[in-house]
Design an enzyme around this catalytic site. Structure first.
Site, mmCIF file in Angstrom:
data_model
loop_
_atom_site.group_PDB
_atom_site.id
_atom_site.type_symbol
_atom_site.label_atom_id
_atom_site.label_comp_id
_atom_site.label_asym_id
_atom_site.label_seq_id
_atom_site.Cartn_x
_atom_site.Cartn_y
_atom_site.Cartn_z
ATOM 1 N N LYS A 183 18.972 -25.338 66.074
ATOM 2 C CA LYS A 183 18.447 -24.722 67.308
ATOM 3 C C LYS A 183 17.011 -24.242 67.124
ATOM 4 O O LYS A 183 16.150 -24.492 67.958
ATOM 5 C CB LYS A 183 19.332 -23.525 67.738
ATOM 6 C CG LYS A 183 20.782 -23.889 68.027
ATOM 7 C CD LYS A 183 21.565 -22.718 68.606
ATOM 8 C CE LYS A 183 21.753 -21.561 67.647
ATOM 9 N NZ LYS A 183 22.677 -21.825 66.526
ATOM 10 N N ARG A 187 25.801 -14.935 72.659
ATOM 11 C CA ARG A 187 26.772 -15.331 71.642
ATOM 12 C C ARG A 187 28.162 -14.805 71.969
ATOM 13 O O ARG A 187 29.102 -15.069 71.229
ATOM 14 C CB ARG A 187 26.345 -14.764 70.301
ATOM 15 C CG ARG A 187 25.661 -15.782 69.365
ATOM 16 C CD ARG A 187 25.320 -15.047 68.103
ATOM 17 N NE ARG A 187 25.089 -15.831 66.935
ATOM 18 C CZ ARG A 187 23.889 -16.174 66.475
ATOM 19 N NH1 ARG A 187 22.799 -15.917 67.175
ATOM 20 N NH2 ARG A 187 23.778 -16.801 65.334
ATOM 21 N N ARG A 221 19.381 -24.812 53.295
ATOM 22 C CA ARG A 221 18.365 -23.911 53.856
ATOM 23 C C ARG A 221 18.298 -22.607 53.058
ATOM 24 O O ARG A 221 17.224 -22.051 52.854
ATOM 25 C CB ARG A 221 18.694 -23.616 55.330
ATOM 26 C CG ARG A 221 17.668 -22.740 56.027
ATOM 27 C CD ARG A 221 17.897 -22.661 57.510
ATOM 28 N NE ARG A 221 18.940 -21.695 57.849
ATOM 29 C CZ ARG A 221 19.378 -21.474 59.106
ATOM 30 N NH1 ARG A 221 18.890 -22.169 60.111
ATOM 31 N NH2 ARG A 221 20.311 -20.578 59.336
ATOM 32 N N ARG A 272 17.329 -16.056 53.404
ATOM 33 C CA ARG A 272 18.292 -15.332 54.243
ATOM 34 C C ARG A 272 19.575 -15.079 53.459
ATOM 35 O O ARG A 272 20.236 -16.042 53.038
ATOM 36 C CB ARG A 272 18.591 -16.142 55.510
ATOM 37 C CG ARG A 272 17.479 -16.093 56.517
ATOM 38 C CD ARG A 272 17.791 -16.957 57.721
ATOM 39 N NE ARG A 272 19.085 -16.627 58.350
ATOM 40 C CZ ARG A 272 19.453 -17.120 59.527
ATOM 41 N NH1 ARG A 272 18.653 -17.926 60.196
ATOM 42 N NH2 ARG A 272 20.616 -16.786 60.034
ATOM 43 N N ARG A 326 30.425 -16.657 59.433
ATOM 44 C CA ARG A 326 29.607 -16.907 60.635
ATOM 45 C C ARG A 326 30.271 -17.966 61.518
ATOM 46 O O ARG A 326 30.237 -17.875 62.740
ATOM 47 C CB ARG A 326 28.192 -17.336 60.234
ATOM 48 C CG ARG A 326 27.366 -16.131 59.761
ATOM 49 C CD ARG A 326 26.161 -16.535 58.951
ATOM 50 N NE ARG A 326 25.178 -17.252 59.736
ATOM 51 C CZ ARG A 326 24.216 -18.017 59.194
ATOM 52 N NH1 ARG A 326 24.139 -18.152 57.894
ATOM 53 N NH2 ARG A 326 23.349 -18.611 59.970
HETATM 54 P P1 AMP Z 1 20.663 -16.650 63.778
HETATM 55 O O1 AMP Z 1 19.296 -16.573 63.229
HETATM 56 O O2 AMP Z 1 20.678 -17.009 65.240
HETATM 57 O O3 AMP Z 1 21.586 -17.527 62.971
HETATM 58 O O4 AMP Z 1 21.257 -15.167 63.723
HETATM 59 C C1 AMP Z 1 21.467 -14.526 62.503
HETATM 60 C C2 AMP Z 1 22.307 -13.275 62.689
HETATM 61 O O5 AMP Z 1 21.668 -12.380 63.608
HETATM 62 C C3 AMP Z 1 23.705 -13.515 63.260
HETATM 63 O O6 AMP Z 1 24.641 -13.927 62.296
HETATM 64 C C4 AMP Z 1 24.001 -12.120 63.826
HETATM 65 O O7 AMP Z 1 24.344 -11.227 62.806
HETATM 66 C C5 AMP Z 1 22.661 -11.704 64.386
HETATM 67 N N1 AMP Z 1 22.507 -12.133 65.797
HETATM 68 C C6 AMP Z 1 21.604 -12.998 66.295
HETATM 69 N N2 AMP Z 1 21.780 -13.184 67.612
HETATM 70 C C7 AMP Z 1 22.828 -12.419 67.970
HETATM 71 C C8 AMP Z 1 23.525 -12.204 69.183
HETATM 72 N N3 AMP Z 1 23.166 -12.806 70.323
HETATM 73 N N4 AMP Z 1 24.551 -11.311 69.163
HETATM 74 C C9 AMP Z 1 24.922 -10.695 68.050
HETATM 75 N N5 AMP Z 1 24.346 -10.878 66.852
HETATM 76 C C10 AMP Z 1 23.301 -11.733 66.785
#
Ligand code: AMP
Length: 371
Positions: free
Chosen positions: A195, A270, A309, A315, A327
């Site tokens: 994404k 989400r 990654r 991360r 996740r």
């Molecule tokens: P991402 O970079 O989108 O994979 O997000 C990494 C982490 O950020 C996720 O595993 C959540 O802990 C948190 N996070 C990001 N977006 C959301 C969301 N919309 N709702 C809740 N937690 C989020």
């Protein structure tokens, strides 16, 4: 400043109160400098729209002056050409006076024509026209305008005295009618679907703002903000950050870009309650989600991608398989139901997420174009 609703229409912030103050004080100084110091002018505001402008203008005009207001009213049946305008409220004898008309806005010039006609036989010493706003694209007359505060495109504006069907005059800033809908796309897919990579490419192609909630959280963690400290405890484990925190953060991000053509939401919503909150929030702005575009990738490929990654991203949530599994579990239980949520609204578009980055961008672009 946020988008506002007046009657049935939406308006976005256009000129701040501070900027208006600058235009007005600049006009007042210009007029003052051009006048003979012994001359006591009479300023005449054309109601209703001019009342705020006149009030601010004369406060910045630091010499003796008179102030009066008139209204242009129509009456019919006398002239064969239809409605003729006349002035209501002019009580002063204007003979031999320097008259300075203060207009909030001149667009077609019809009102200005009337003003010139009306003052032609008043035997004034001099007639000057000052307007705060001017729309050069629609002005169709050969009439002279002495001072212009700001030329603006032919878009409907409200605020600072100007109204839309009676409302909006009391706004201290100027707002502009929002005439086109945004392209708001939820870029969807499980962790590691690509994404972020794709959003980065598509945002330039379609002139959209990319909001990645994960990136915003990481930025806050790096800068050790309160939000960052709060989010970190959830993120490190691969859990979702609580809805309320995430929703408020997202709203703030969106509000930073009132002029955007639209947004790519990456990692948001989400949960169903985030999706519902997003719908309400956009609806208040007269906007909506154009579609959910989902990258479809098999899970075994995703875990490998994420572990790969993790070697370079730094991360913590990418680096160990149990966090990655968590996740996915969060995704399956809380996020995947969103497919159904958007499908019910006929807004779900699945795209094959396996292939080269370029190929996938191409596939996504086809859907983006259609939305
Ligand atoms: P991402 O970079 O989108 O994979 O997000 C990494 C982490 O950020 C996720 O595993 C959540 O802990 C948190 N996070 C990001 N977006 C959301 C969301 N919309 N709702 C809740 N937690 C989020």
């Amino acid at each position: 400043m946020a988008v506002i609703k007046i009657h049935d229409k939406y308006f976005k912030p256009y000129i701040s109160a501070e900027k208006l103050n600058k235009y007005v004080s600049f006009l007042a100084k210009e007029v003052e400098n051009d006048l003979d110091p012994n001359e006591v002018p009479i300023f005449i505001g054309i109601l209703n729209g001019c009342f705020m402008f006149v009030s601010d203008f004369v406060k910045q005009f630091n010499r003796p002056c008179e102030v009066s207001f008139v209204k242009l009213a129509s009456y019919e049946g006398i002239s064969s050409t239809g409605a003729v305008k006349h002035l209501v409220g002019i009580n002063e004898d204007l003979k031999g006076r320097t008259v300075i008309i203060l207009e909030d806005i001149i667009d077609t010039g019809n009102t200005l024509t009337e003003i010139y006609n009306i003052f032609r036989d008043k035997q004034v010493k001099e007639l000057k026209i000052v307007t705060l706003f001017f729309k050069p694209d629609v002005f169709r007359k050969e009439l002279h305008i002495d001072y212009i505060g700001k030329s603006i495109p032919d878009k409907f504006i409200v605020g600072y005295g100007l109204d839309y069907n009676g409302l909006g005059r009391n706004l201290t800033a100027i707002y502009q009618l929002k005439d086109k809908k945004m392209k708001n796309i939820v870029l969807f897919g499980p962790p590691g679907a690509g994404k972020g990579t794709q959003a980065d490419r598509l945002k330039d192609k379609f002139d959209l703002i990319h909001i990645s909630t994960g990136d915003v959280f990481r930025y806050n963690i790096k800068n050790e903000t309160e939000l960052g400290k709060l989010a970190k405890t959830f993120m490190d484990k691969g859990d979702l950050v609580p809805d309320e925190v995430t929703i408020n953060m997202l709203k703030e991000e969106v509000n930073r870009f009132p002029d955007a053509n639209g947004f790519i939401f990456d990692g948001f919503p989400r949960t169903i309650s985030q999706a519902e909150a997003l719908d309400v929030f956009l609806d208040e702005k007269g906007e909506s989600i154009s579609g959910m575009v989902a990258l479809e990738v098999p899970e075994n490929l995703l875990v490998a991608r994420l572990l790969e990654r993790g070697k370079t991203s730094g991360r913590p949530d990418d680096q160990d398989e149990s966090k990655i599994r968590n996740r996915f579990n969060e995704y399956e239980t809380k996020t995947a139901p969103l497919q159904d949520y958007y499908q019910k609204q006929n807004k779900y578009f699945g795209v094959d997420g396996v292939g080269s980055i370029e190929e996938i961008t191409e596939r996504l672009s086809e859907v983006f174009k259609a939305l």
